[in-house]
Motif scaffolding. Structure first.
Motif, PDB file in Angstrom:
ATOM      1  N   UNK A   4       0.923  -0.711   0.119  1.00 19.15           N
ATOM      2  CA  UNK A   4      -0.307  -0.065  -0.179  1.00 19.15           C
ATOM      3  C   UNK A   4       1.411   1.149  -0.624  1.00 19.15           C
ATOM      4  N   UNK A   5       0.409   2.265  -0.651  1.00 17.31           N
ATOM      5  CA  UNK A   5       1.094   3.488  -0.320  1.00 17.31           C
ATOM      6  C   UNK A   5       0.304   4.138   0.381  1.00 17.31           C
ATOM      7  N   UNK A   6       0.971   4.817   1.899  1.00 20.57           N
ATOM      8  CA  UNK A   6       0.787   5.004   3.085  1.00 20.57           C
ATOM      9  C   UNK A   6       0.763   6.490   3.733  1.00 20.57           C
ATOM     10  N   UNK A   7       2.092   7.175   1.995  1.00 23.05           N
ATOM     11  CA  UNK A   7       2.120   8.265   2.776  1.00 23.05           C
ATOM     12  C   UNK A   7       2.421   8.820   1.817  1.00 23.05           C
ATOM     13  N   UNK A   8       2.582  10.091   1.198  1.00 16.59           N
ATOM     14  CA  UNK A   8       3.002  10.949   0.224  1.00 16.59           C
ATOM     15  C   UNK A   8       3.622  12.415   0.267  1.00 16.59           C
ATOM     16  N   UNK A   9       4.651  12.317   1.348  1.00 18.65           N
ATOM     17  CA  UNK A   9       5.380  13.569   1.560  1.00 18.65           C
ATOM     18  C   UNK A   9       5.628  14.374   0.729  1.00 18.65           C
ATOM     19  N   UNK A  10       6.433  15.588   0.818  1.00 20.00           N
ATOM     20  CA  UNK A  10       7.383  16.359   0.018  1.00 20.00           C
ATOM     21  C   UNK A  10       8.622  15.930   0.426  1.00 20.00           C
ATOM     22  N   UNK A  11       9.598  15.559  -0.690  1.00 16.57           N
ATOM     23  CA  UNK A  11      10.897  15.373  -1.002  1.00 16.57           C
ATOM     24  C   UNK A  11      11.360  15.446  -0.135  1.00 16.57           C
ATOM     25  N   UNK A  31      17.932  -2.327  12.919  1.00 14.82           N
ATOM     26  CA  UNK A  31      17.515  -2.607  11.985  1.00 14.82           C
ATOM     27  C   UNK A  31      15.748  -1.455  11.345  1.00 14.82           C
ATOM     28  N   UNK A  32      15.961  -0.810  11.112  1.00 16.66           N
ATOM     29  CA  UNK A  32      14.617  -0.331  10.636  1.00 16.66           C
ATOM     30  C   UNK A  32      13.683  -0.207   9.724  1.00 16.66           C
ATOM     31  N   UNK A  33      13.980  -0.744   9.079  1.00 15.42           N
ATOM     32  CA  UNK A  33      13.027  -2.287   7.685  1.00 15.42           C
ATOM     33  C   UNK A  33      12.831  -0.940   7.063  1.00 15.42           C
ATOM     34  N   UNK A  34      13.820   0.210   6.631  1.00 16.16           N
ATOM     35  CA  UNK A  34      12.668   1.386   6.195  1.00 16.16           C
ATOM     36  C   UNK A  34      14.425   1.294   4.862  1.00 16.16           C
ATOM     37  N   UNK A  35      13.714   1.642   3.822  1.00 14.66           N
ATOM     38  CA  UNK A  35      14.454   1.195   2.406  1.00 14.66           C
ATOM     39  C   UNK A  35      15.164   2.860   1.547  1.00 14.66           C
ATOM     40  N   UNK A  36      15.873   2.596   1.093  1.00 12.05           N
ATOM     41  CA  UNK A  36      16.508   3.853   0.176  1.00 12.05           C
ATOM     42  C   UNK A  36      15.183   4.479  -0.644  1.00 12.05           C
ATOM     43  N   UNK A  37      15.508   5.860  -0.733  1.00  9.24           N
ATOM     44  CA  UNK A  37      14.521   6.458  -2.195  1.00  9.24           C
ATOM     45  C   UNK A  37      14.858   6.092  -2.662  1.00  9.24           C
ATOM     46  N   UNK A  38      14.089   5.246  -4.365  1.00  7.77           N
ATOM     47  CA  UNK A  38      14.676   5.131  -5.259  1.00  7.77           C
ATOM     48  C   UNK A  38      12.877   5.620  -6.048  1.00  7.77           C
ATOM     49  N   UNK A  39      13.428   6.447  -7.188  1.00 13.27           N
ATOM     50  CA  UNK A  39      12.547   7.137  -7.760  1.00 13.27           C
ATOM     51  C   UNK A  39      11.234   7.845  -7.468  1.00 13.27           C
ATOM     52  N   UNK A  40      11.579   8.389  -6.148  1.00 11.44           N
ATOM     53  CA  UNK A  40      10.322   8.627  -5.178  1.00 11.44           C
ATOM     54  C   UNK A  40       9.637   7.831  -4.548  1.00 11.44           C
ATOM     55  N   UNK A  41       9.892   6.996  -4.262  1.00  9.86           N
ATOM     56  CA  UNK A  41      10.090   5.618  -3.099  1.00  9.86           C
ATOM     57  C   UNK A  41      10.296   5.434  -2.401  1.00  9.86           C
ATOM     58  N   UNK A  42       9.808   5.452  -1.240  1.00 14.08           N
ATOM     59  CA  UNK A  42      10.755   4.393  -0.841  1.00 14.08           C
ATOM     60  C   UNK A  42       9.882   2.450  -0.119  1.00 14.08           C
ATOM     61  N   UNK A  43      10.444   1.686  -0.086  1.00 12.79           N
ATOM     62  CA  UNK A  43       9.836   0.553   0.263  1.00 12.79           C
ATOM     63  C   UNK A  43      10.294   0.330   1.801  1.00 12.79           C
ATOM     64  N   UNK A  44       9.367  -0.004   2.653  1.00 11.54           N
ATOM     65  CA  UNK A  44       9.068  -0.393   3.941  1.00 11.54           C
ATOM     66  C   UNK A  44       8.558  -1.904   4.256  1.00 11.54           C
ATOM     67  N   UNK A  45       9.852  -2.838   5.379  1.00 14.30           N
ATOM     68  CA  UNK A  45       9.597  -3.829   5.137  1.00 14.30           C
ATOM     69  C   UNK A  45       8.735  -4.005   6.994  1.00 14.30           C
ATOM     70  N   UNK A  46       7.964  -4.223   6.103  1.00  9.24           N
ATOM     71  CA  UNK A  46       6.591  -4.142   7.467  1.00  9.24           C
ATOM     72  C   UNK A  46       6.647  -4.945   8.892  1.00  9.24           C
ATOM     73  N   UNK A  47       7.182  -5.646   8.840  1.00  9.94           N
ATOM     74  CA  UNK A  47       7.517  -6.764   9.943  1.00  9.94           C
ATOM     75  C   UNK A  47       8.649  -6.062  10.966  1.00  9.94           C
ATOM     76  N   UNK A  48      10.087  -5.320  10.196  1.00 10.30           N
ATOM     77  CA  UNK A  48      11.111  -5.521  10.731  1.00 10.30           C
ATOM     78  C   UNK A  48      10.858  -3.419  11.114  1.00 10.30           C
ATOM     79  N   UNK A  49      10.203  -3.070  10.203  1.00  8.58           N
ATOM     80  CA  UNK A  49       9.803  -1.399  10.992  1.00  8.58           C
ATOM     81  C   UNK A  49       8.654  -1.743  12.144  1.00  8.58           C
ATOM     82  N   UNK A  50       7.222  -2.531  11.992  1.00  5.04           N
ATOM     83  CA  UNK A  50       6.389  -2.610  12.958  1.00  5.04           C
ATOM     84  C   UNK A  50       7.949  -3.049  14.857  1.00  5.04           C
TER      85      UNK A  50
END
Length: 115
Positions: A4-11, A31-50
């Protein structure tokens, strides 16, 4: 997150949040579970982030250092909003038992445009 797209903040806001989360994760050797910004998007590993946000919320609650608590609050609050938007259950994350986080999340979520 969780497909899901959960947030659309400014860069700039996205960069600050991600960098702040990475610094906190580094400081706690996690580990935060937050990936790098690629093409204006960032993948988050749900379990690691939780796990990351839950651990930070516990450390926040256990600390009597007001400076530390303040520094953690931004990451925790935004993180909780993202987890709820990804389909997380607030009671499973302990939000229901922590009125402080309920209030903070409601206030911050209102200024976080969804994806």
């Amino acid at each position: 997150m969780a497909g899901r797209d959960v947030w659309n903040p400014s860069n700039r806001v996205a960069e600050i949040f991600i960098n702040q989360a990475h610094v906190v994760a580094y400081a706690y050797t996690m580990e935060s579970g937050i990936g790098d910004i690629i093409d204006d998007e960032c993948a988050i590993d749900h379990q690691l982030f939780l796990n990351f946000i839950s651990t930070l919320a516990d450390r926040h609650e256990e600390s009597n250092n007001h400076s530390l608590r303040q520094l953690l609050e931004g990451v925790i609050t935004v993180g909780l909003v993202l987890l709820v938007r990804a389909g997380g259950s607030p009671d499973r994350m302990g939000i229901e038992e922590r009125p402080y986080w309920q209030e903070r999340c409601a206030w911050v979520a209102a200024s976080m445009p969804a994806g």
